[in-house]
Design an enzyme around this catalytic site. Structure first.
Site, PDB file in Angstrom:
ATOM      1  CB  SER A 101     -92.241 -25.216 -73.666  1.00 44.13           C
ATOM      2  OG  SER A 101     -91.639 -24.576 -73.203  1.00 44.13           O
ATOM      3  CG  ASP A 239     -87.522 -22.735 -73.603  1.00 46.91           C
ATOM      4  OD1 ASP A 239     -87.261 -21.353 -74.384  1.00 46.91           O
ATOM      5  OD2 ASP A 239     -88.595 -22.684 -73.659  1.00 46.91           O
ATOM      6  CG  ASP A 241     -91.732 -21.915 -76.762  1.00 51.13           C
ATOM      7  OD1 ASP A 241     -90.434 -21.353 -75.752  1.00 51.13           O
ATOM      8  OD2 ASP A 241     -92.207 -21.283 -76.399  1.00 51.13           O
ATOM      9  CG  ASP A 243     -90.723 -19.260 -72.805  1.00 52.32           C
ATOM     10  OD1 ASP A 243     -90.464 -19.959 -73.416  1.00 52.32           O
ATOM     11  OD2 ASP A 243     -91.933 -19.244 -73.402  1.00 52.32           O
TER      12      ASP A 243
END
Length: 475
Positions: A101, A239, A241, A243
């Site tokens: 993340s 960010d 990834d 999400d």
């Protein structure tokens, strides 16, 4: 096996994942699926990843692990986490997302998805119990995998086609800070199809850890500069990834994630909102929905959303202070019909922010100001040992006199909330919240006050107190 489950998935230093720990947990996940009849050997498990240098190797090891349990790993390449989850759920299959993340490149992680969505805390416990059985086992590499990267990305873009009503986003100049986010290509396509002129900026082949909940001064300066130099109506990013959204208004100011979540809830007419205790305390007073408060982490938000669905709420929206939005029901907006997506998504809050502002005839900054939320801020102390941060919170939470003494220079403690970490309301109404991060060795600090300067001053003073209590153990 130093890697462990945090607020969202397995997390740890790269070396603590590539040593077989990630693959052991992937194999435990596959075994868990079969033993609980959630999926059966022979079915696919979709594997996506972010742009970290270590993600391809961890993905390779996890593919070998699920194949060893009789499943068919399918390579989805670099895609946003919500796109992977949407694709897998649509196929009634499980998925693994290799990502850390927003945390630095020396760390990574794995997010696990059952065929019906994110795993919960019960699943985490079961996977953790099974994983040690598979440590130290040598596995052959998985055979060449089928790739479904394009299918995953195309379906995610199609999800939002026609979502913005009327003239869409035509006439808007929107910057896209690409950096190393897995969501950059999807965001560019979705915003362009919605009619915006998208100016792509700052692409990086080196992973950049953008944290949308504690936006760095460097990121703020960079994005504000682009807003001015490119004459933008706003700038967006996500960010690592994809999400968690980052939205910057036309003045160069970063919008808070909980404000974005509230905009989504109001724009879509939610009757149930589920959000952690770290989100702005004004949420309840500024929407018509019933509000559930939870601990931080998508598993807790999802559990709250399930509770709302059990009460037959017709439009359930979940969001976190990082801006990621989850949906519990089918949502129809303009020409789009969105299937439920109970995992964090950065695209929905981005689209709703611009759509809601346009519908109100306002700029982004004016629309957020019209929400009239209490002023809030957040920051973090990096490289703060997790055990030490937890000990401090336990000590302050367990003794009212110690807590009062710790915060005495800020004011008199009026109320203590121990839902997640330590949230203190001072008698003058200001709020300060200490929470050890579940993903990295950090102490998160949140505040609310009468002005941004005051909220930031509360954070600075609290961080100084925390560091003082830690002495020379802070690097």
């Amino acid at each position: 096996m130093a890697a462990k489950f945090g607020t969202s998935g397995l997390r740890g230093l790269v070396g603590d994942l590539t040593d077989g720990t990630a693959s052991a947990h992937a194999r435990a996940f596959a075994r868990h699926l079969g033993s609980h009849a959630m999926a059966q050997p022979g079915s696919p498990i979709f594997i996506g990843r972010d742009m970290r240098a270590s993600s391809p190797e961890i993905a390779r090891q996890c593919a070998a692990a699920v194949r060893a349990e009789g499943y068919v790993p399918v390579d989805c390449g670099v895609v946003p986490t919500p796109a992977l989850a949407l694709h897998a759920m649509g196929r009634g299959a499980a998925a693994l997302m290799i990502t850390g993340s927003h945390i630095p490149d020396d760390r990574n992680g794995v997010k696990f998805y059952r065929p019906d969505g994110e795993i919960d805390k019960t699943d985490e416990t079961a996977i953790s119990a099974l994983a040690p059985e598979f440590l130290g086992q040598t596995l052959p590499d998985a055979a060449p995998m089928q790739s479904e990267h394009d299918k995953v990305l195309d379906a995610f873009v199609a999800r939002y086609r026609g979502f913005v009503a009327g003239e869409g986003l035509h006439g808007l100049r929107i910057g896209l800070y690409e950096h190393s986010s897995a969501a950059s290509e999807a965001l560019a396509r979705i915003l362009t199809e919605a009619g915006a002129a998208v100016i792509r900026l700052g692409h990086s082949h080196r992973f950049i850890p953008v944290d949308t909940e504690a936006v760095s001064d460097e990121t703020r300066r960079l994005t504000a500069g682009w807003v001015q130099s490119e004459s933008l109506d706003g700038l967006v990013s996500a960010d690592g990834d994809g999400d968690r959204p980052l939205v910057v208004d036309e003045t160069g100011s970063v919008l808070r994630g909980d404000a974005l979540g509230l905009i989504v809830a109001r724009h879509l007419g939610a009757d149930a909102v589920v959000t952690p205790v770290t989100s702005n305390s004004g949420i309840e007073d500024h929407c018509d929905a019933r509000v559930w408060r939870t601990r931080v982490g998508s598993p807790f938000v999802i559990a709250g959303m399930n509770a709302a669905l059990e009460e037959d709420m017709r439009r359930v929206i979940g969001f976190e202070a990082n801006g990621g939005v989850l949906t519990g029901n089918v949502i129809e907006s303009s020409q789009a019909r969105l299937a439920p997506l109970p995992t964090r998504d950065s695209v929905l809050p981005i689209l709703c922010a611009f759509a809601a502002a346009r519908q109100a005839g306002q700029s982004l900054s004016a629309h957020v100001a019209s929400l009239a939320l209490p002023v809030a801020a957040s920051d973090r102390i990096e490289n703060f040992p997790t055990a030490q941060s937890q000990q401090l919170v336990v000590r302050l939470s367990g003794d009212a006199a110690v807590c009062a003494g710790f915060f005495a220079t800020l004011g008199t403690v009026g109320h203590i909330d121990r839902t997640d970490g330590l949230r203190v309301t001072l008698e003058d109404g200001r709020i300060v919240h200490l929470r050890p991060s579940g993903n990295a060795p950090e102490m998160r600090v949140y505040s609310e006050a009468g002005s941004l300067a005051d909220a930031q001053a509360v954070i600075a003073a609290t961080m100084a107190l925390v560091k003082q209590s830690a002495g020379d153990q802070i690097r």
